[in-house]
Design an enzyme around this catalytic site. Structure first.
Site, PDB file in Angstrom:
ATOM      1  N   GLU A   1     -19.436  25.867  31.057  1.00 25.43           N
ATOM      2  CA  GLU A   1     -20.687  25.211  31.472  1.00 25.43           C
ATOM      3  C   GLU A   1     -20.374  23.792  31.929  1.00 25.43           C
ATOM      4  O   GLU A   1     -19.214  23.375  31.918  1.00 25.43           O
ATOM      5  CB  GLU A   1     -21.682  25.205  30.307  1.00 25.43           C
ATOM      6  CG  GLU A   1     -21.175  24.478  29.067  1.00 25.43           C
ATOM      7  CD  GLU A   1     -22.150  24.497  27.900  1.00 25.43           C
ATOM      8  OE1 GLU A   1     -23.353  24.761  28.099  1.00 25.43           O
ATOM      9  OE2 GLU A   1     -21.697  24.224  26.772  1.00 25.43           O
TER      10      GLU A   1
ATOM     11  N   LYS B   1     -26.081  22.320  18.410  1.00 28.30           N
ATOM     12  CA  LYS B   1     -26.409  21.180  19.285  1.00 28.30           C
ATOM     13  C   LYS B   1     -26.319  19.933  18.412  1.00 28.30           C
ATOM     14  O   LYS B   1     -27.309  19.424  17.893  1.00 28.30           O
ATOM     15  CB  LYS B   1     -27.802  21.381  19.886  1.00 28.30           C
ATOM     16  CG  LYS B   1     -27.991  20.616  21.181  1.00 28.30           C
ATOM     17  CD  LYS B   1     -29.178  21.136  21.946  1.00 28.30           C
ATOM     18  CE  LYS B   1     -29.661  20.162  22.982  1.00 28.30           C
ATOM     19  NZ  LYS B   1     -28.664  19.695  23.937  1.00 28.30           N
TER      20      LYS B   1
ATOM     21  N   ARG C   1     -34.116  26.514  17.660  1.00 29.44           N
ATOM     22  CA  ARG C   1     -32.694  26.189  17.870  1.00 29.44           C
ATOM     23  C   ARG C   1     -32.272  25.016  16.987  1.00 29.44           C
ATOM     24  O   ARG C   1     -31.158  25.006  16.446  1.00 29.44           O
ATOM     25  CB  ARG C   1     -32.432  25.887  19.349  1.00 29.44           C
ATOM     26  CG  ARG C   1     -30.950  25.757  19.676  1.00 29.44           C
ATOM     27  CD  ARG C   1     -30.680  25.724  21.163  1.00 29.44           C
ATOM     28  NE  ARG C   1     -31.222  24.529  21.801  1.00 29.44           N
ATOM     29  CZ  ARG C   1     -31.164  24.288  23.110  1.00 29.44           C
ATOM     30  NH1 ARG C   1     -30.589  25.162  23.918  1.00 29.44           N
ATOM     31  NH2 ARG C   1     -31.680  23.207  23.618  1.00 29.44           N
TER      32      ARG C   1
HETATM   33  N1  PMP Z   1     -25.277  22.951  27.787  1.00 28.55           N
HETATM   34  C1  PMP Z   1     -25.185  21.817  27.087  1.00 28.55           C
HETATM   35  C2  PMP Z   1     -23.849  21.378  26.603  1.00 28.55           C
HETATM   36  C3  PMP Z   1     -26.327  21.049  26.827  1.00 28.55           C
HETATM   37  O1  PMP Z   1     -26.241  19.920  26.121  1.00 28.55           O
HETATM   38  C4  PMP Z   1     -27.584  21.494  27.314  1.00 28.55           C
HETATM   39  C5  PMP Z   1     -28.831  20.727  27.026  1.00 28.55           C
HETATM   40  N2  PMP Z   1     -28.808  19.436  27.559  1.00 28.55           N
HETATM   41  C6  PMP Z   1     -27.624  22.674  28.079  1.00 28.55           C
HETATM   42  C7  PMP Z   1     -26.460  23.385  28.264  1.00 28.55           C
HETATM   43  C8  PMP Z   1     -28.911  23.188  28.637  1.00 28.55           C
HETATM   44  O2  PMP Z   1     -29.707  23.681  27.593  1.00 28.55           O
HETATM   45  P1  PMP Z   1     -31.298  23.673  27.671  1.00 28.55           P
HETATM   46  O3  PMP Z   1     -31.676  24.480  28.848  1.00 28.55           O
HETATM   47  O4  PMP Z   1     -31.727  24.287  26.384  1.00 28.55           O
HETATM   48  O5  PMP Z   1     -31.722  22.248  27.821  1.00 28.55           O
END
Ligand code: PMP
Length: 297
Positions: free
Chosen positions: A182, A149, A50
């Protein structure tokens, strides 16, 4: 604490970057948050992949190979003698001048910090979270895709501030059209009957690695028979606030928080107001996975 910075491990006090670094000046960079459990790094390859995808989209060449980055993460954990840890891996555009032009930044900055994991209060997992939806909409993918990200988290921070101002710990962000996306650092799921639903990436959510793991866990249990696990059919679907209010269970997922039950949204009690059975089964399944799957260091 030893920090990896541009090819070497240095003491915390010496781990400094320039004020001309575009990661600082413009949020021009990408990052990952990774977890290790009892000496096993969870989903490391997925996080590295990622990171490379985020970097590729912003045309940021990472000066290390995937294998080299994996070694950096392992080494960082070993040097700091950490078995249960949170690792932050960051690549910025590097030092430039005061203009935006990324061509002026010749050497990307790469650093990795491995620290003890700051666990969220136990109460959160036993009692569940109360959330509110906020006015700040999630970034429109056509403008700034949440799949990147990036080091620019102001969209999420603005939403977080709104939640905090209203007396809540976490916010639910909606899309430009009013669909659920989210939370500020976690993905969101609902359970309704035998269905486990989560918003699709095109609505404006990060494809969370914990999100993916939870969907796989739910499906695995489903095919193995409802008696043995969550017994859920996991699917992406557009969700409204109405869907959230009338869900039997709601929970959040993220690398740091893992799986967090949600018991109230905008004043509406979810289910019976307590963490539900599907959430608990998925938490157990997830725990088991962190103990067995992972890369040793
Ligand atoms: N959404 C956002 C905006 C995030 O920054 C993150 C990670 N902190 C997640 C969802 C969760 O992703 P992951 O399970 O890959 O940590």
């Amino acid at each position: 604490m030893k920090i990896y910075l541009n090819g070497t491990f240095v003491d915390e006090a010496k781990a400094v970057v320039s004020v001309f670094d575009h990661g600082l000046l413009y949020g021009d960079g990408v990052f990952e948050g990774i977890r290790s459990y009892d000496g096993l790094i969870f989903k490391l390859r997925e996080h590295i992949d990622r990171l490379f995808e985020s970097a590729h989209t912003i045309m940021l060449p990472i000066p290390l190979s995937r294998e080299e980055l994996i070694e950096v993460v392992k080494q960082c954990l070993r040097l700091n003698r950490l078995r249960d840890a949170y690792i932050r891996l960051v690549v910025t555009r590097g030092e430039g001048d005061l203009g935006l032009d990324p061509r002026k930044c010749l050497n990307p900055t790469v650093f990795a910090i491995a620290d003890k994991i700051e666990l969220y209060p136990k109460k959160l997992y036993e009692q569940g979270l109360s959330l509110i939806t906020v006015a700040t909409q999630r970034n429109v993918p056509e403008a700034l895709n949440p799949q990147i990200k990036s080091l620019n988290y102001l969209n999420n921070i603005l939403a977080k501030i709104e939640a905090i101002n209203a007396g809540y710990e976490e916010a639910i962000m909606l899309s430009h059209s009013g669909y659920v996306t989210e939370c500020t650092g976690e993905n969101l799921f609902i359970v309704k009957g035998k269905q486990l639903l989560t918003p699709p990436p095109y609505v404006g959510v990060l494809r969370g690695i914990t999100r993916q793991t939870v969907m796989e866990l739910a499906r695995l249990h489903h095919t193995k028979g409802a008696g043995r696990g969550a017994g859920l059919e996991a699917r992406e679907e557009l969700l409204t606030r109405h869907d959230l209010f009338n869900a039997e269970e709601v929970f959040l997922t993220g690398t740091a928080a893992e799986i967090v039950p949600v018991v109230k949204i905008d004043g509406r009690v979810i289910g019976n107001g307590k963490p539900g059975p599907a959430t608990k089964r998925l938490q157990q399944g997830f725990r088991r996975l962190t103990k067995t799957a992972g890369i040793r260091y």
